[in-house]
Design a protein around this motif. Structure first.
Motif, PDB file in Angstrom:
ATOM      1  N   VAL A 196       0.866  -1.180   0.000  1.00 32.64           N
ATOM      2  CA  VAL A 196       0.000   0.000   0.000  1.00 32.64           C
ATOM      3  C   VAL A 196       0.901   1.228   0.000  1.00 32.64           C
ATOM      4  N   GLU A 233      -0.555  -3.727   8.727  1.00 34.42           N
ATOM      5  CA  GLU A 233       0.386  -3.042   7.847  1.00 34.42           C
ATOM      6  C   GLU A 233       1.730  -2.950   8.544  1.00 34.42           C
ATOM      7  N   SER A 234       2.795  -3.152   7.780  1.00 33.34           N
ATOM      8  CA  SER A 234       4.148  -3.031   8.297  1.00 33.34           C
ATOM      9  C   SER A 234       4.893  -2.021   7.423  1.00 33.34           C
ATOM     10  N   HIS A 235       5.444  -0.978   8.035  1.00 28.08           N
ATOM     11  CA  HIS A 235       6.139   0.076   7.289  1.00 28.08           C
ATOM     12  C   HIS A 235       7.374  -0.497   6.596  1.00 28.08           C
ATOM     13  N   TYR A 248       3.810   0.531   2.665  1.00 26.53           N
ATOM     14  CA  TYR A 248       3.508  -0.457   3.700  1.00 26.53           C
ATOM     15  C   TYR A 248       3.281  -1.813   3.053  1.00 26.53           C
ATOM     16  N   VAL A 301       1.245  -5.267   3.463  1.00 27.82           N
ATOM     17  CA  VAL A 301       0.021  -5.718   4.121  1.00 27.82           C
ATOM     18  C   VAL A 301       0.013  -7.243   4.163  1.00 27.82           C
TER      19      VAL A 301
END
Length: 45
Positions: free
Chosen positions: A2, A31-33, A22, A24
């Motif tokens: 994303v 969500e993980s940056h 991010y 997903v």
């Protein structure tokens, strides 16, 4: 993945934009940056 983009300063000739990416999970819940970008763009014509 994303992507979320934000115009920090918009102008007639120069713009500053921040983009965050991010990752997903398969369920679409977490969500993980992954990355951040800060760019200056200039209109040429």
């Amino acid at each position: 993945m994303v992507s979320k983009s934000y115009v920090i300063k918009g102008g007639g000739k120069i713009n500053v934009v921040r983009t965050e990416i991010y990752v997903v999970d398969e369920n679409g819940e977490n969500e993980s940056h992954a990355a951040t970008s800060l760019v200056t763009m200039m209109k040429i014509k």
